[in-house]
Design an enzyme around this catalytic site. Sequence first.
Site, PDB file in Angstrom:
ATOM      1  N   SER A 131      -2.581   2.768   6.596  1.00 28.17           N
ATOM      2  CA  SER A 131      -3.808   2.981   7.038  1.00 28.17           C
ATOM      3  C   SER A 131      -3.739   4.067   8.281  1.00 28.17           C
ATOM      4  O   SER A 131      -3.396   5.357   7.817  1.00 28.17           O
ATOM      5  CB  SER A 131      -3.906   1.512   8.158  1.00 28.17           C
ATOM      6  OG  SER A 131      -5.452   1.727   8.608  1.00 28.17           O
ATOM      7  N   ASP A 201     -11.371  -2.126   0.128  1.00 30.32           N
ATOM      8  CA  ASP A 201     -10.984  -1.824   1.559  1.00 30.32           C
ATOM      9  C   ASP A 201     -12.534  -1.898   2.343  1.00 30.32           C
ATOM     10  O   ASP A 201     -13.302  -0.947   2.196  1.00 30.32           O
ATOM     11  CB  ASP A 201     -10.437  -0.573   1.726  1.00 30.32           C
ATOM     12  CG  ASP A 201      -9.608  -0.660   3.091  1.00 30.32           C
ATOM     13  OD1 ASP A 201     -10.089  -0.949   3.859  1.00 30.32           O
ATOM     14  OD2 ASP A 201      -8.472  -0.107   2.963  1.00 30.32           O
ATOM     15  N   HIS A 234      -8.193  -4.404   2.751  1.00 29.70           N
ATOM     16  CA  HIS A 234      -7.283  -3.687   3.840  1.00 29.70           C
ATOM     17  C   HIS A 234      -5.966  -4.540   4.129  1.00 29.70           C
ATOM     18  O   HIS A 234      -5.657  -4.447   5.325  1.00 29.70           O
ATOM     19  CB  HIS A 234      -7.970  -3.217   5.122  1.00 29.70           C
ATOM     20  CG  HIS A 234      -7.328  -1.877   5.934  1.00 29.70           C
ATOM     21  ND1 HIS A 234      -7.420  -0.711   5.365  1.00 29.70           N
ATOM     22  CD2 HIS A 234      -6.860  -2.003   7.168  1.00 29.70           C
ATOM     23  CE1 HIS A 234      -7.063   0.244   6.363  1.00 29.70           C
ATOM     24  NE2 HIS A 234      -6.389  -0.580   7.372  1.00 29.70           N
TER      25      HIS A 234
END
Length: 254
Positions: A131, A201, A234
């Site tokens: 991320s 995501d 995610h």
Amino acid sequence: MSKMSYSSASMGSGSRTARRSVEFGRTYVVRPKAKHQATIVWLHGLGDNGSSWSQLLDNLPLPNIKWICPTAPTRPVTVLGGFPCAAWFDDGELSENGPNDVEGLDASVAHIANLLSTEPSDVKLGIGGFSMGAACALYSATCFAQGKYGNGNPYPINLKAVVGISGWLPGARSLRNKIGSNDAARRAASLPVLLCHGQCDEVVPYKYGERSSQMMSSAGFRYVTFKGYEGLGHYTVPQEMEEVCQWLHTRLGA
């Protein structure tokens, strides 16, 4: 490990014009279980710390890799309405289009370079992350290619591999203009980069990772691999980490 503070006086290879002092949290180290052949700094996501990833990395079948897992400074984050949490830089939008906190990025990338600078000369060096950590890893790749940080100071590390999971490249749109010299083009062409992204995501949309990959390729990063994962949000899953392991084994011989 004690906390490390980087200010305009102590950053060295980072920003000399930085006005704020940045204090990094604890760093966790996973020692290699066999001959030490590579060292990778792995960067956590927004609001996390180095501990959680160090536990996951410790269980990967890569016995020749030393993992260094630092913890980001706690800072107000614009995308969270100014709420303070562990973040490698400030960001108002988790995409390649967002305004870039170059000062914050440079400070974190200088911290990572400092962690790698004391590794043995025969050990291959890499950076990876998840991320926001992936964003910082990819920004490191562009600093390596350009031979300098965003503020113009020289970048000192010879990178051999960069991995980004569920991330994006800050400043991707202007990257092609920055890889102009022959030396920069040669370095970009020499660096293997792996990008992995879940197609579902909901935090950093899949298209941001895909576009970042395309922009790196068009800027001269010849060995960019992009892998999408159907149904993945995610977070990471064993299949994804297995492919990261295979890729690192191939690229680093570790």
